[in-house]
Design an enzyme around this catalytic site. Structure first.
Site, PDB file in Angstrom:
ATOM      1  N   LYS A  80       9.337 -17.710  -9.652  1.00  0.00           N
ATOM      2  CA  LYS A  80       8.668 -16.633 -10.396  1.00  0.00           C
ATOM      3  C   LYS A  80       7.535 -17.224 -11.246  1.00  0.00           C
ATOM      4  O   LYS A  80       7.756 -18.216 -11.956  1.00  0.00           O
ATOM      5  CB  LYS A  80       9.698 -15.938 -11.300  1.00  0.00           C
ATOM      6  CG  LYS A  80       9.112 -14.760 -12.026  1.00  0.00           C
ATOM      7  CD  LYS A  80      10.146 -14.084 -12.905  1.00  0.00           C
ATOM      8  CE  LYS A  80       9.460 -13.069 -13.788  1.00  0.00           C
ATOM      9  NZ  LYS A  80      10.278 -12.646 -14.907  1.00  0.00           N
ATOM     10  N   LYS A 110     -10.716  -4.017  18.804  1.00  0.00           N
ATOM     11  CA  LYS A 110      -9.277  -4.267  18.985  1.00  0.00           C
ATOM     12  C   LYS A 110      -8.820  -3.972  20.414  1.00  0.00           C
ATOM     13  O   LYS A 110      -7.629  -3.948  20.684  1.00  0.00           O
ATOM     14  CB  LYS A 110      -8.487  -3.451  17.955  1.00  0.00           C
ATOM     15  CG  LYS A 110      -8.898  -3.849  16.520  1.00  0.00           C
ATOM     16  CD  LYS A 110      -8.168  -3.100  15.428  1.00  0.00           C
ATOM     17  CE  LYS A 110      -8.820  -3.363  14.080  1.00  0.00           C
ATOM     18  NZ  LYS A 110      -7.909  -3.713  13.014  1.00  0.00           N
ATOM     19  N   ASP A 125      -4.886  -6.628   4.875  1.00  0.00           N
ATOM     20  CA  ASP A 125      -5.936  -7.487   5.439  1.00  0.00           C
ATOM     21  C   ASP A 125      -5.933  -8.866   4.786  1.00  0.00           C
ATOM     22  O   ASP A 125      -6.461  -9.816   5.345  1.00  0.00           O
ATOM     23  CB  ASP A 125      -7.308  -6.828   5.222  1.00  0.00           C
ATOM     24  CG  ASP A 125      -7.493  -5.651   6.168  1.00  0.00           C
ATOM     25  OD1 ASP A 125      -7.041  -5.761   7.325  1.00  0.00           O
ATOM     26  OD2 ASP A 125      -8.060  -4.623   5.748  1.00  0.00           O
ATOM     27  N   PRO A 178      -4.122 -12.439   9.676  1.00  0.00           N
ATOM     28  CA  PRO A 178      -4.484 -12.184  11.076  1.00  0.00           C
ATOM     29  C   PRO A 178      -4.602 -10.686  11.314  1.00  0.00           C
ATOM     30  O   PRO A 178      -3.899  -9.906  10.666  1.00  0.00           O
ATOM     31  CB  PRO A 178      -3.293 -12.754  11.853  1.00  0.00           C
ATOM     32  CG  PRO A 178      -2.177 -12.841  10.873  1.00  0.00           C
ATOM     33  CD  PRO A 178      -2.795 -13.011   9.514  1.00  0.00           C
ATOM     34  N   ASP A 179      -5.466 -10.288  12.221  1.00  0.00           N
ATOM     35  CA  ASP A 179      -5.527  -8.873  12.610  1.00  0.00           C
ATOM     36  C   ASP A 179      -4.561  -8.693  13.774  1.00  0.00           C
ATOM     37  O   ASP A 179      -4.801  -9.176  14.886  1.00  0.00           O
ATOM     38  CB  ASP A 179      -6.950  -8.473  12.998  1.00  0.00           C
ATOM     39  CG  ASP A 179      -7.048  -6.970  13.143  1.00  0.00           C
ATOM     40  OD1 ASP A 179      -6.283  -6.400  13.957  1.00  0.00           O
ATOM     41  OD2 ASP A 179      -7.856  -6.343  12.429  1.00  0.00           O
ATOM     42  N   ALA A 199       1.119   1.319  11.510  1.00  0.00           N
ATOM     43  CA  ALA A 199       1.434   0.616  10.257  1.00  0.00           C
ATOM     44  C   ALA A 199       0.159   0.346   9.465  1.00  0.00           C
ATOM     45  O   ALA A 199      -0.923   0.180  10.031  1.00  0.00           O
ATOM     46  CB  ALA A 199       2.126  -0.709  10.570  1.00  0.00           C
ATOM     47  N   PHE A 210      -4.662   3.089  14.747  1.00  0.00           N
ATOM     48  CA  PHE A 210      -5.072   4.071  13.749  1.00  0.00           C
ATOM     49  C   PHE A 210      -6.242   3.479  12.974  1.00  0.00           C
ATOM     50  O   PHE A 210      -6.408   2.257  12.937  1.00  0.00           O
ATOM     51  CB  PHE A 210      -3.917   4.370  12.774  1.00  0.00           C
ATOM     52  CG  PHE A 210      -2.999   5.450  13.264  1.00  0.00           C
ATOM     53  CD1 PHE A 210      -2.170   5.223  14.355  1.00  0.00           C
ATOM     54  CD2 PHE A 210      -2.954   6.690  12.642  1.00  0.00           C
ATOM     55  CE1 PHE A 210      -1.320   6.222  14.820  1.00  0.00           C
ATOM     56  CE2 PHE A 210      -2.112   7.698  13.090  1.00  0.00           C
ATOM     57  CZ  PHE A 210      -1.291   7.463  14.182  1.00  0.00           C
ATOM     58  N   ASN A 221       0.857  -1.194   0.000  1.00  0.00           N
ATOM     59  CA  ASN A 221       0.000   0.000   0.000  1.00  0.00           C
ATOM     60  C   ASN A 221       0.888   1.237   0.000  1.00  0.00           C
ATOM     61  O   ASN A 221       2.109   1.128  -0.060  1.00  0.00           O
ATOM     62  CB  ASN A 221      -0.935  -0.030   1.216  1.00  0.00           C
ATOM     63  CG  ASN A 221      -0.142  -0.175   2.506  1.00  0.00           C
ATOM     64  OD1 ASN A 221       0.668   0.672   2.847  1.00  0.00           O
ATOM     65  ND2 ASN A 221      -0.345  -1.283   3.210  1.00  0.00           N
ATOM     66  N   LYS A 243     -13.552  -0.153  15.568  1.00  0.00           N
ATOM     67  CA  LYS A 243     -12.191  -0.714  15.707  1.00  0.00           C
ATOM     68  C   LYS A 243     -11.673  -0.520  17.132  1.00  0.00           C
ATOM     69  O   LYS A 243     -10.982  -1.388  17.678  1.00  0.00           O
ATOM     70  CB  LYS A 243     -11.239  -0.056  14.699  1.00  0.00           C
ATOM     71  CG  LYS A 243     -11.524  -0.530  13.276  1.00  0.00           C
ATOM     72  CD  LYS A 243     -10.704   0.187  12.218  1.00  0.00           C
ATOM     73  CE  LYS A 243     -11.158  -0.285  10.837  1.00  0.00           C
ATOM     74  NZ  LYS A 243     -10.541   0.433   9.741  1.00  0.00           N
TER      75      LYS A 243
HETATM   76  O1  PMT Z   1       2.781   5.880   6.717  1.00  0.00           O
HETATM   77  P1  PMT Z   1       2.219   7.197   6.218  1.00  0.00           P
HETATM   78  O2  PMT Z   1       2.457   7.402   4.744  1.00  0.00           O
HETATM   79  O3  PMT Z   1       2.655   8.345   7.071  1.00  0.00           O
HETATM   80  O4  PMT Z   1       0.619   7.104   6.344  1.00  0.00           O
HETATM   81  C1  PMT Z   1       0.011   7.079   7.597  1.00  0.00           C
HETATM   82  C2  PMT Z   1      -1.138   6.069   7.648  1.00  0.00           C
HETATM   83  C3  PMT Z   1      -2.244   6.522   6.713  1.00  0.00           C
HETATM   84  C4  PMT Z   1      -0.654   4.666   7.237  1.00  0.00           C
HETATM   85  C5  PMT Z   1      -1.625   6.059   9.144  1.00  0.00           C
HETATM   86  O5  PMT Z   1      -2.071   7.345   9.466  1.00  0.00           O
HETATM   87  C6  PMT Z   1      -2.743   5.054   9.344  1.00  0.00           C
HETATM   88  O6  PMT Z   1      -3.921   5.349   9.209  1.00  0.00           O
HETATM   89  N1  PMT Z   1      -2.379   3.790   9.707  1.00  0.00           N
HETATM   90  C7  PMT Z   1      -3.295   2.643   9.841  1.00  0.00           C
HETATM   91  C8  PMT Z   1      -3.556   2.040   8.484  1.00  0.00           C
HETATM   92  C9  PMT Z   1      -4.493   0.862   8.582  1.00  0.00           C
HETATM   93  O7  PMT Z   1      -4.075  -0.269   8.373  1.00  0.00           O
HETATM   94  O8  PMT Z   1      -5.702   1.142   8.997  1.00  0.00           O
HETATM   95  P2  PMT Z   1      -6.902   0.114   9.220  1.00  0.00           P
HETATM   96  O9  PMT Z   1      -8.072   0.958   9.511  1.00  0.00           O
HETATM   97  O10 PMT Z   1      -6.948  -0.864   8.102  1.00  0.00           O
HETATM   98  O11 PMT Z   1      -6.470  -0.684  10.517  1.00  0.00           O
HETATM   99  C10 PMT Z   1      -6.858  -0.309  11.834  1.00  0.00           C
HETATM  100  C11 PMT Z   1      -5.772  -0.658  12.845  1.00  0.00           C
HETATM  101  O12 PMT Z   1      -5.575  -2.077  12.864  1.00  0.00           O
HETATM  102  C12 PMT Z   1      -4.420  -0.059  12.531  1.00  0.00           C
HETATM  103  O13 PMT Z   1      -3.835   0.328  13.759  1.00  0.00           O
HETATM  104  C13 PMT Z   1      -3.652  -1.185  11.863  1.00  0.00           C
HETATM  105  O14 PMT Z   1      -2.257  -1.086  12.157  1.00  0.00           O
HETATM  106  C14 PMT Z   1      -4.257  -2.426  12.497  1.00  0.00           C
HETATM  107  N2  PMT Z   1      -4.347  -3.613  11.631  1.00  0.00           N
HETATM  108  C15 PMT Z   1      -5.083  -3.618  10.488  1.00  0.00           C
HETATM  109  C16 PMT Z   1      -5.211  -4.766   9.745  1.00  0.00           C
HETATM  110  C17 PMT Z   1      -4.564  -5.951  10.181  1.00  0.00           C
HETATM  111  N3  PMT Z   1      -4.634  -7.068   9.492  1.00  0.00           N
HETATM  112  N4  PMT Z   1      -3.842  -5.927  11.307  1.00  0.00           N
HETATM  113  C18 PMT Z   1      -3.728  -4.785  12.034  1.00  0.00           C
HETATM  114  O15 PMT Z   1      -3.061  -4.747  13.068  1.00  0.00           O
END
Ligand code: PMT
Length: 403
Positions: free
Chosen positions: A290, A344, A280, A307-308, A276, A326, A211, A340
């Protein structure tokens, strides 16, 4: 942020092309009310005239050019004792090496050796010099002694190279000083774990899905926490930014790698901030060879759920830990983020609508809503470095309330 009234800042300017930017540092510090004294090395005076700094600071500039070592003996003690903070910007590889060795062969290095004030350095040099083993060792020694490092940033350098070594912008340098005086070291004694950047899910040895995350948000948080005295661990995926000095950095590739590291690191940290961007889904049939065309005109790739990681961390949560996530949303920002927060087991979620200009992925700025149980706070467009400080403020406020 706070002003710097009554603070005595000694600015050491060494001989690099970035020396012209230090004039703006002096102006900004003065506008915030600081009393600024400038010491220039002989080489620095080749880039900028001392009169520039004298006019901007309103104080006599100390240079090596016309002063004898006898003068240093008097002046270096006076300035070293006056300093509330000592900033070297730009800090050349040579000056960093002298500081690391404790050399005192000019006014600036002599005063630095004598001071008991907190020392900040804003390195500026060619990428090769910054990455050289000698500079790495010098930086480690300086940081082990508590010297605070601001930057450097990446970009096009004066020598034409592109890479790490560019002096941080004056605004960022001054913000680091403000943050120091505003917060002191209110994170001292706390262990902070931060995730940053995008994960990569391999399809085969040469292809992966990822991403747009640059790691800027997570790295800003790691730097800010370190600047406030925390012991910081940064777990990072794909990032475009230099990693912070003095932070323990652990690289990961996929969401499952991240999970393994987080399960190990979570129990020994007090505050866990997950910025991060985690995939998903991953490819069900990733190949270790390859993938070839073999005459096909289309292929179907099946993806399965990852996994989340944040949910897994949420399940590990113990009393005294603060978990921050985030939410990167493209609609229904607060509703999705609140879901979330609960699912979480987070204490705080930073919701950013990544469709808004200046917010989200790969920008220097962000726009966010901080949401916790029983409260919220809007964060209008601002630098990620500034937002990071405000997120840290909110975390401490929640911890004081016992959450
Ligand atoms: O890195 P930059 O370019 O500065 O950009 C910043 C950002 C946009 C990446 C940051 O501000 C941000 O929003 N990060 C979270 C991105 C994300 O994965 O969001 P989400 O809404 O899909 O996930 C929610 C939370 O669960 C996040 O804390 C994520 O780290 C976590 N997650 C999500 C999916 C997964 N499979 N496992 C996780 O732990």
């Amino acid at each position: 942020m706070m002003g710097l009234e009554s603070k005595h800042i000694i600015l050491g300017v060494t001989g690099g092309i970035a020396a012209y930017k230090s004039a703006e540092i002096v102006s900004r510090l003065r506008r915030l009310g600081a009393d600024v004294h400038v010491i220039m090395t002989r080489n620095a005076t080749e880039f900028v005239a001392p009169l520039t700094f004298q006019t901007l600071s309103g104080n006599q500039v100390v240079t090596d050019t016309f002063q004898t070592p006898e003068n240093w003996q008097v002046e270096h003690v006076a300035l070293a004792q006056l300093a509330d903070a000592f900033l070297v910007a730009p800090a050349t590889a040579n000056m960093l090496a002298k500081m690391a060795c404790g050399l005192a062969d000019d006014m600036l290095s002599t005063t630095l050796l004598a001071t008991k004030a907190p020392v900040f350095v804003a390195p500026a040099m060619n990428t090769g010099m910054w990455e050289a083993a000698a500079t790495r060792e010098n930086m480690s020694r300086l940081q082990a002694r508590g010297v605070k490092v601001i930057g450097p940033g990446t970009g096009k350098l004066a020598c034409g190279d592109v890479g790490a070594g560019r002096m941080s912008e004056p605004a960022e340098i001054v913000e680091a000083l403000q943050a120091y005086f505003a917060e002191g070291e209110d994170y001292r004694g706390l262990r902070v774990l931060v995730t940053a950047g995008g994960t990569r899910e391999r399809l085969d040895p040469v292809r992966f899905m990822t991403n747009d995350s640059s790691g800027k948000m997570g790295i800003a948080l790691a730097r800010a926490a370190q600047g406030r005295g925390a012991a910081v661990t940064l777990v990072y995926g794909a990032v475009t930014q230099p990693l912070p000095e003095g932070v323990s950095c652990i690289p990961v590739e996929s969401a499952r790698d991240l999970l393994r590291v987080m399960e190990k690191e979570t129990p020994r940290h007090d505050i866990i901030i997950q910025a991060a961007a985690v995939a998903d889904f991953r490819f069900r049939d990733a190949s270790d060879q390859k993938i070839k065309k073999n005459g096909q005109h289309e292929i179907t790739l099946v993806m399965v759920e990852n996994p989340d990681v944040a949910e897994a961390v949420g399940r590990l949560k113990k009393a005294g830990q603060t978990l921050v996530g985030f939410a990167a949303e493209t609609g229904h920002l607060e509703e999705n983020a609140e879901g979330k927060l609960t699912r979480k087991n987070l204490d705080l979620i930073v919701a950013n609508d990544v469709t808004r200009p200046g917010a989200g992925f790969n920008t220097d700025t962000n726009i966010a809503t901080l949401i916790w149980r029983g409260g919220r706070q809007e964060m209008p467009l601002q630098q990620k470095t500034e937002l990071a400080g405000k997120i840290l403020d909110r975390i401490l406020a929640l911890r004081k309330e016992g959450r």
